[in-house]
Enzyme design. Structure first.
Site, short mmCIF file in Angstrom:
data_model
loop_
_atom_site.label_atom_id
_atom_site.label_comp_id
_atom_site.label_asym_id
_atom_site.label_seq_id
_atom_site.Cartn_x
_atom_site.Cartn_y
_atom_site.Cartn_z
N CYS A 1 20.25 17.22 25.81
CA CYS A 1 19.49 17.74 24.68
C CYS A 1 19.43 19.27 24.73
O CYS A 1 19.65 19.95 23.72
CB CYS A 1 18.09 17.15 24.68
N CYS A 2 19.15 19.80 25.91
CA CYS A 2 19.11 21.26 26.08
C CYS A 2 20.48 21.87 25.84
O CYS A 2 20.59 22.96 25.27
CB CYS A 2 18.63 21.60 27.49
N CYS B 1 10.22 23.72 24.01
CA CYS B 1 10.16 22.80 22.88
C CYS B 1 8.93 21.90 22.98
O CYS B 1 8.43 21.62 24.07
CB CYS B 1 11.43 21.95 22.84
N CYS C 1 8.89 18.72 25.31
CA CYS C 1 9.07 18.86 26.76
C CYS C 1 8.11 19.86 27.38
O CYS C 1 8.34 20.32 28.50
CB CYS C 1 10.51 19.26 27.07
N CYS D 1 16.41 24.81 31.59
CA CYS D 1 17.09 24.20 30.45
C CYS D 1 18.61 24.27 30.57
O CYS D 1 19.32 23.60 29.84
CB CYS D 1 16.66 24.90 29.16
#
Length: 218
Positions: free
Chosen positions: A111-112, A192, A195, A214
Site C-alpha cells: 500500500c505504501c 495516513c 495507519c 513507509c
C-alpha cells in the site's frame, strides 16, 4: 558518485548550523529534491528552505488518505511561508484498488509502495540530491542515520537528523511557527488515517505491526 569522502563531508556539515548546512548543499548542487510530509516537525525545515532558497519546489506526496488536518496545515504553512508546493499522487487505478481492498490492513508495505514510494520514484530520477526533514529522535532507524548518505544514484541529505525534540520546539516557538493541529491531541508522527493513531515519537505509526517506515526512507 559525487561523494568521494562521505565521512569528511559529514564532519564538515555537522560543525555548521542547519541554515548553513542547507545553504551549502543548495550552493554545491543547485537543484535539490525537497520533500515534506507537513507533519509535526516539518515546519522547521520548510521555514529554513523558504529563507535559503525561496520558491524552491517542495514535493508533498498526497496519498489520498491524509488527515484533513494535515491538508489544512499544508495550506496554512504554504501561505505563511510562501511555499511552492507540488503535489505528487499515485496512479488513479492503483490507488482505487488500495481503497477497495483496504490494502493497508492486508499488505501495508505494498500500500505504501503504491501511494508513496512509486509517485516519488518518478520525480527522484530528475535529481542527484534529496533533502528531507527526518530527525534522529523519532525512532532507532533514524537515529543511526548521518547528515549525508547515499542510496543508489541519489545523495540523501538530512540537515535536522542530529536535532532533538527540544530544539524543534525551541525553533518553532522562536519563529512563531504554527503546530500541526493534531499535535495537541497526542499525535507526534502523522501519516495516513488508516495507519496512524496518537502516540509518542513514531509509536502511533503502524502500531499493530512491526512496520516502522513507509519505504521512502530505507
Amino acid at each position: 558518485m559525487y561523494l568521494v569522502n562521505k565521512e569528511k563531508i559529514n564532519k564538515s556539515l555537522s560543525a555548521k548550523i542547519v541554515d548553513a548546512r542547507v545553504a551549502q548543499v543548495f550552493n554545491s548542487f543547485g537543484d535539490v529534491l525537497v520533500t515534506s510530509s507537513f507533519g509535526t516537525t516539518s515546519a522547521v525545515l520548510l521555514h529554513i528552505v523558504s529563507r535559503v532558497r525561496p520558491n524552491c519546489p517542495i514535493y508533498f506526496i498526497d496519498t489520498g488518505y491524509h488527515f484533513k488536518e494535515t491538508i489544512l496545515y499544508k495550506k496554512r504553512l504554504s501561505r505563511l511561508l510562501d511555499l511552492n508546493v507540488i503535489d505528487l499522487r499515485p496512479d488513479p487505478a492503483d490507488h482505487s484498488m488500495t481503497g477497495k481492498k483496504q490494502l493497508w490492513s492486508q499488505d501495508p508495505d505494498h500500500c505504501c509502495y503504491i501511494n508513496k514510494v512509486e509517485p516519488l520514484d518518478r520525480v527522484k530520477l530528475k535529481y542527484k540530491v534529496w533533502m528531507s526533514g527526518l530527525i534522529g529522535f523519532q525512532n532507532k532507524n533514524r537515529s543511526d542515520l548521518e547528515i549525508v548518505d547515499e542510496e543508489g544514484e541519489i545523495i540523501k541529505f538530512y540537515p535536522l537528523i542530529d536535532w532533538n525534540s527540544s530544539l524543534v520546539e525551541e525553533y518553532m516557538e522562536s519563529h512563531s511557527l504554527p503546530q500541526h493541529p493534531l499535535k495537541d491531541k497526542g499525535y507526534e508522527s502523522i501519516g495516513c488515517t488508516h495507519c496512524t493513531v496518537a502516540g509518542a515519537g513514531r509509536s502511533g505509526r503502524w502500531s499493530d505491526s512491526a512496520k516502522t517506515e513507509c519505504g521512502l526512507h530505507k
